[in-house]
Design a protein around this motif. Structure first.
Motif, PDB file in Angstrom:
ATOM      1  N   LEU A  53     -61.836  -4.962 -87.156  1.00 22.25           N
ATOM      2  CA  LEU A  53     -60.626  -4.455 -87.803  1.00 22.25           C
ATOM      3  C   LEU A  53     -59.793  -3.633 -86.822  1.00 22.25           C
ATOM      4  CD1 LEU A  53     -59.084  -4.146 -90.531  1.00 22.25           C
ATOM      5  CD2 LEU A  53     -60.381  -2.033 -90.841  1.00 22.25           C
ATOM      6  N   GLY A  54     -60.439  -2.733 -86.089  1.00 24.95           N
ATOM      7  CA  GLY A  54     -59.735  -1.933 -85.093  1.00 24.95           C
ATOM      8  C   GLY A  54     -59.124  -2.804 -84.004  1.00 24.95           C
ATOM      9  N   THR A  55     -59.873  -3.801 -83.543  1.00 23.85           N
ATOM     10  CA  THR A  55     -59.364  -4.710 -82.511  1.00 23.85           C
ATOM     11  C   THR A  55     -58.196  -5.525 -83.037  1.00 23.85           C
ATOM     12  OG1 THR A  55     -61.595  -4.820 -81.577  1.00 23.85           O
ATOM     13  CG2 THR A  55     -60.021  -6.514 -80.880  1.00 23.85           C
ATOM     14  N   ALA A  56     -58.285  -5.997 -84.265  1.00 23.66           N
ATOM     15  CA  ALA A  56     -57.173  -6.746 -84.859  1.00 23.66           C
ATOM     16  C   ALA A  56     -55.936  -5.865 -85.009  1.00 23.66           C
ATOM     17  CB  ALA A  56     -57.587  -7.308 -86.224  1.00 23.66           C
ATOM     18  N   PHE A  57     -56.125  -4.634 -85.436  1.00 26.12           N
ATOM     19  CA  PHE A  57     -55.002  -3.697 -85.528  1.00 26.12           C
ATOM     20  C   PHE A  57     -54.360  -3.466 -84.162  1.00 26.12           C
ATOM     21  CE2 PHE A  57     -56.282  -1.158 -89.604  1.00 26.12           C
ATOM     22  CZ  PHE A  57     -55.890  -2.237 -90.376  1.00 26.12           C
ATOM     23  N   TRP A  58     -55.189  -3.291 -83.119  1.00 29.66           N
ATOM     24  CA  TRP A  58     -54.634  -3.076 -81.780  1.00 29.66           C
ATOM     25  C   TRP A  58     -53.863  -4.308 -81.312  1.00 29.66           C
ATOM     26  CZ3 TRP A  58     -53.567   1.217 -79.507  1.00 29.66           C
ATOM     27  CH2 TRP A  58     -54.326   2.354 -79.738  1.00 29.66           C
ATOM     28  N   LEU A  88     -49.741   1.531 -71.175  1.00 31.05           N
ATOM     29  CA  LEU A  88     -50.330   2.772 -71.692  1.00 31.05           C
ATOM     30  C   LEU A  88     -51.079   2.536 -73.002  1.00 31.05           C
ATOM     31  CD1 LEU A  88     -47.661   5.535 -70.988  1.00 31.05           C
ATOM     32  CD2 LEU A  88     -49.956   5.347 -70.040  1.00 31.05           C
ATOM     33  N   LEU A  89     -50.516   1.690 -73.874  1.00 33.23           N
ATOM     34  CA  LEU A  89     -51.205   1.379 -75.130  1.00 33.23           C
ATOM     35  C   LEU A  89     -52.523   0.660 -74.878  1.00 33.23           C
ATOM     36  CD1 LEU A  89     -48.405   0.226 -77.580  1.00 33.23           C
ATOM     37  CD2 LEU A  89     -49.897   2.194 -77.804  1.00 33.23           C
ATOM     38  N   ILE A  90     -52.515  -0.303 -73.953  1.00 34.59           N
ATOM     39  CA  ILE A  90     -53.747  -1.028 -73.628  1.00 34.59           C
ATOM     40  C   ILE A  90     -54.776  -0.071 -73.029  1.00 34.59           C
ATOM     41  CG2 ILE A  90     -54.721  -2.806 -72.111  1.00 34.59           C
ATOM     42  CD1 ILE A  90     -52.098  -4.368 -72.555  1.00 34.59           C
ATOM     43  N   ALA A  91     -54.328   0.819 -72.140  1.00 33.75           N
ATOM     44  CA  ALA A  91     -55.243   1.799 -71.546  1.00 33.75           C
ATOM     45  C   ALA A  91     -55.784   2.750 -72.610  1.00 33.75           C
ATOM     46  CB  ALA A  91     -54.526   2.578 -70.448  1.00 33.75           C
ATOM     47  N   LEU A  92     -54.940   3.142 -73.572  1.00 31.68           N
ATOM     48  CA  LEU A  92     -55.392   4.015 -74.651  1.00 31.68           C
ATOM     49  C   LEU A  92     -56.468   3.333 -75.490  1.00 31.68           C
ATOM     50  CD1 LEU A  92     -55.093   6.616 -76.401  1.00 31.68           C
ATOM     51  CD2 LEU A  92     -53.390   5.351 -77.710  1.00 31.68           C
ATOM     52  N   ALA A  93     -56.227   2.082 -75.859  1.00 33.87           N
ATOM     53  CA  ALA A  93     -57.194   1.360 -76.691  1.00 33.87           C
ATOM     54  C   ALA A  93     -58.515   1.160 -75.956  1.00 33.87           C
ATOM     55  CB  ALA A  93     -56.617   0.014 -77.119  1.00 33.87           C
ATOM     56  N   ALA A  94     -58.441   0.679 -74.726  1.00 35.96           N
ATOM     57  CA  ALA A  94     -59.671   0.435 -73.964  1.00 35.96           C
ATOM     58  C   ALA A  94     -60.380   1.741 -73.628  1.00 35.96           C
ATOM     59  CB  ALA A  94     -59.338  -0.339 -72.693  1.00 35.96           C
ATOM     60  N   SER A 100     -65.555   6.541 -76.469  1.00 37.10           N
ATOM     61  CA  SER A 100     -66.280   6.764 -77.727  1.00 37.10           C
ATOM     62  C   SER A 100     -67.656   6.126 -77.687  1.00 37.10           C
ATOM     63  CB  SER A 100     -65.489   6.199 -78.906  1.00 37.10           C
ATOM     64  OG  SER A 100     -64.274   6.861 -79.043  1.00 37.10           O
ATOM     65  N   TYR A 101     -67.730   4.912 -77.172  1.00 40.08           N
ATOM     66  CA  TYR A 101     -69.026   4.231 -77.115  1.00 40.08           C
ATOM     67  C   TYR A 101     -70.005   4.998 -76.234  1.00 40.08           C
ATOM     68  CZ  TYR A 101     -72.488   0.560 -76.764  1.00 40.08           C
ATOM     69  OH  TYR A 101     -73.651  -0.145 -76.829  1.00 40.08           O
ATOM     70  N   LYS A 102     -69.492   5.475 -75.117  1.00 41.81           N
ATOM     71  CA  LYS A 102     -70.353   6.173 -74.165  1.00 41.81           C
ATOM     72  C   LYS A 102     -70.844   7.513 -74.709  1.00 41.81           C
ATOM     73  CE  LYS A 102     -70.315   6.851 -69.218  1.00 41.81           C
ATOM     74  NZ  LYS A 102     -69.495   6.892 -68.027  1.00 41.81           N
ATOM     75  N   ASN A 103     -69.986   8.238 -75.418  1.00 39.49           N
ATOM     76  CA  ASN A 103     -70.330   9.595 -75.859  1.00 39.49           C
ATOM     77  C   ASN A 103     -70.801   9.708 -77.298  1.00 39.49           C
ATOM     78  OD1 ASN A 103     -69.733  10.799 -73.381  1.00 39.49           O
ATOM     79  ND2 ASN A 103     -67.559  10.834 -73.870  1.00 39.49           N
ATOM     80  N   GLU A 104     -70.555   8.710 -78.132  1.00 41.08           N
ATOM     81  CA  GLU A 104     -70.896   8.848 -79.551  1.00 41.08           C
ATOM     82  C   GLU A 104     -71.980   7.903 -80.038  1.00 41.08           C
ATOM     83  OE1 GLU A 104     -67.460   8.705 -82.112  1.00 41.08           O
ATOM     84  OE2 GLU A 104     -66.235   9.679 -80.597  1.00 41.08           O
ATOM     85  N   SER A 105     -72.274   6.846 -79.298  1.00 43.70           N
ATOM     86  CA  SER A 105     -73.180   5.831 -79.844  1.00 43.70           C
ATOM     87  C   SER A 105     -74.638   6.280 -79.871  1.00 43.70           C
ATOM     88  CB  SER A 105     -73.058   4.533 -79.054  1.00 43.70           C
ATOM     89  OG  SER A 105     -73.588   4.678 -77.757  1.00 43.70           O
ATOM     90  N   HIS A 106     -75.075   7.083 -78.923  1.00 42.05           N
ATOM     91  CA  HIS A 106     -76.458   7.580 -78.855  1.00 42.05           C
ATOM     92  C   HIS A 106     -77.479   6.455 -78.949  1.00 42.05           C
ATOM     93  CE1 HIS A 106     -75.047  11.705 -79.169  1.00 42.05           C
ATOM     94  NE2 HIS A 106     -74.308  11.331 -80.201  1.00 42.05           N
ATOM     95  N   GLY A 107     -77.138   5.300 -78.392  1.00 42.47           N
ATOM     96  CA  GLY A 107     -78.061   4.163 -78.388  1.00 42.47           C
ATOM     97  C   GLY A 107     -78.051   3.332 -79.657  1.00 42.47           C
ATOM     98  N   TYR A 119     -60.177   4.862 -83.133  1.00 41.75           N
ATOM     99  CA  TYR A 119     -59.991   3.478 -82.694  1.00 41.75           C
ATOM    100  C   TYR A 119     -59.429   2.603 -83.808  1.00 41.75           C
ATOM    101  CZ  TYR A 119     -60.840  -1.084 -80.675  1.00 41.75           C
ATOM    102  OH  TYR A 119     -60.673  -2.355 -80.189  1.00 41.75           O
ATOM    103  N   VAL A 120     -59.722   2.928 -85.036  1.00 40.69           N
ATOM    104  CA  VAL A 120     -59.235   2.150 -86.173  1.00 40.69           C
ATOM    105  C   VAL A 120     -57.950   2.755 -86.748  1.00 40.69           C
ATOM    106  CG1 VAL A 120     -59.834   1.281 -88.473  1.00 40.69           C
ATOM    107  CG2 VAL A 120     -61.597   1.451 -86.728  1.00 40.69           C
ATOM    108  N   ILE A 121     -57.869   4.071 -86.829  1.00 41.78           N
ATOM    109  CA  ILE A 121     -56.754   4.705 -87.538  1.00 41.78           C
ATOM    110  C   ILE A 121     -55.479   4.798 -86.695  1.00 41.78           C
ATOM    111  CG2 ILE A 121     -57.185   7.140 -87.020  1.00 41.78           C
ATOM    112  CD1 ILE A 121     -56.360   5.723 -90.450  1.00 41.78           C
ATOM    113  N   ILE A 122     -55.584   4.897 -85.365  1.00 44.19           N
ATOM    114  CA  ILE A 122     -54.376   4.990 -84.536  1.00 44.19           C
ATOM    115  C   ILE A 122     -53.525   3.727 -84.638  1.00 44.19           C
ATOM    116  CG2 ILE A 122     -53.537   5.106 -82.145  1.00 44.19           C
ATOM    117  CD1 ILE A 122     -55.653   7.231 -81.632  1.00 44.19           C
ATOM    118  N   PRO A 123     -54.089   2.531 -84.432  1.00 43.63           N
ATOM    119  CA  PRO A 123     -53.224   1.346 -84.601  1.00 43.63           C
ATOM    120  C   PRO A 123     -52.809   1.136 -86.052  1.00 43.63           C
ATOM    121  CG  PRO A 123     -55.465   0.654 -84.208  1.00 43.63           C
ATOM    122  CD  PRO A 123     -55.422   2.137 -83.991  1.00 43.63           C
ATOM    123  N   GLY A 124     -53.664   1.554 -86.996  1.00 41.84           N
ATOM    124  CA  GLY A 124     -53.272   1.471 -88.402  1.00 41.84           C
ATOM    125  C   GLY A 124     -52.061   2.348 -88.691  1.00 41.84           C
TER     126      GLY A 124
END
Length: 152
Positions: A53-58, A88-94, A100-107, A119-124
Motif C-alpha cells: 500500500l505504501g509503495t503504491a501510494f508512493w 528528492l521525493l524518491i530519496a525521501l521514500a527510499a 525505518s527497516y534498519k532501526n525499527e524492525s528488530h529482526g 512510509y504509508v501516511i506521507i504519500p497518502g
C-alpha cells in the motif's frame, strides 16, 4: 511578488509541513514505534499489504509529480527544478524505508509497519491534499476569480 503567488507559496509550505514534517515528528519524536510484542503478533501478510500500500501510494505520487511538472508543457521550462523535486521525493521514500527497516524492525522484517507509519501516511497525505483540497479549492477560487481551470 504577486499576492496570489505568495499566497500559493505559503499554502504549499504549510501543507508540506503537514504532509511530511508532522508525520515524521509524531513518529520519531513521539516514540510511536511498535514494541516487540506488537511485532510478534502482527501477521506477515498484514505487513506485506501495508508495504504494498505504501509503495503504491508512493508510485501514485511519483506519477502525479512526473505528469504535472515534467510533462506539462507550460511548466517544462522549470523542468530542472519541481526534476530535483522528483529526485528528492524518491530519496525521501527510499531513505525512509531503509532507515525505518534498519532501526525499527528488530529482526521481525516488515512487521514494524502500521497504517499510520510515515512510509504509508506521507504519500497518502500528498494524494489527499493534491486531489481533494487542491482540486476543490482551486475550482472554488477559479469561480470567484474568473479563471476557470476545468470545464463545468
Amino acid at each position: 511578488m504577486n499576492f496570489w503567488k505568495g499566497f500559493n507559496i505559503f499554502w504549499i509550505i504549510f501543507l508540506l509541513f503537514f504532509a511530511i514534517g508532522l508525520p515524521l515528528i509524531l513518529h520519531y519524536g513521539g516514540g510511536l514505534h511498535k514494541s516487540d510484542f506488537e511485532m510478534i503478533h502482527t501477521s506477515a501478510s498484514e505487513a506485506f499489504v501495508l508495504l504494498g500500500l505504501g509503495t503504491a501510494f508512493w508510485f501514485i505520487v511519483f506519477i502525479y509529480y512526473f505528469k504535472k511538472f515534467l510533462i506539462n508543457p507550460t511548466l517544462k521550462k522549470n523542468g530542472i527544478i519541481r526534476l530535483f523535486g522528483l529526485l528528492l521525493l524518491i530519496a525521501l521514500a527510499a531513505g525512509l524505508l531503509v532507515y525505518s527497516y534498519k532501526n525499527e524492525s528488530h529482526g521481525y522484517g516488515w512487521r514494524y509497519l502500521y497504517f499510520w507509519h510515515p512510509y504509508v501516511i506521507i504519500p497518502g497525505s500528498f494524494i489527499f491534499y493534491s486531489s481533494f483540497l487542491f482540486g476543490n479549492i482551486n475550482g472554488v477560487f477559479s469561480i470567484f476569480l474568473g479563471k476557470s481551470e476545468k470545464p463545468y
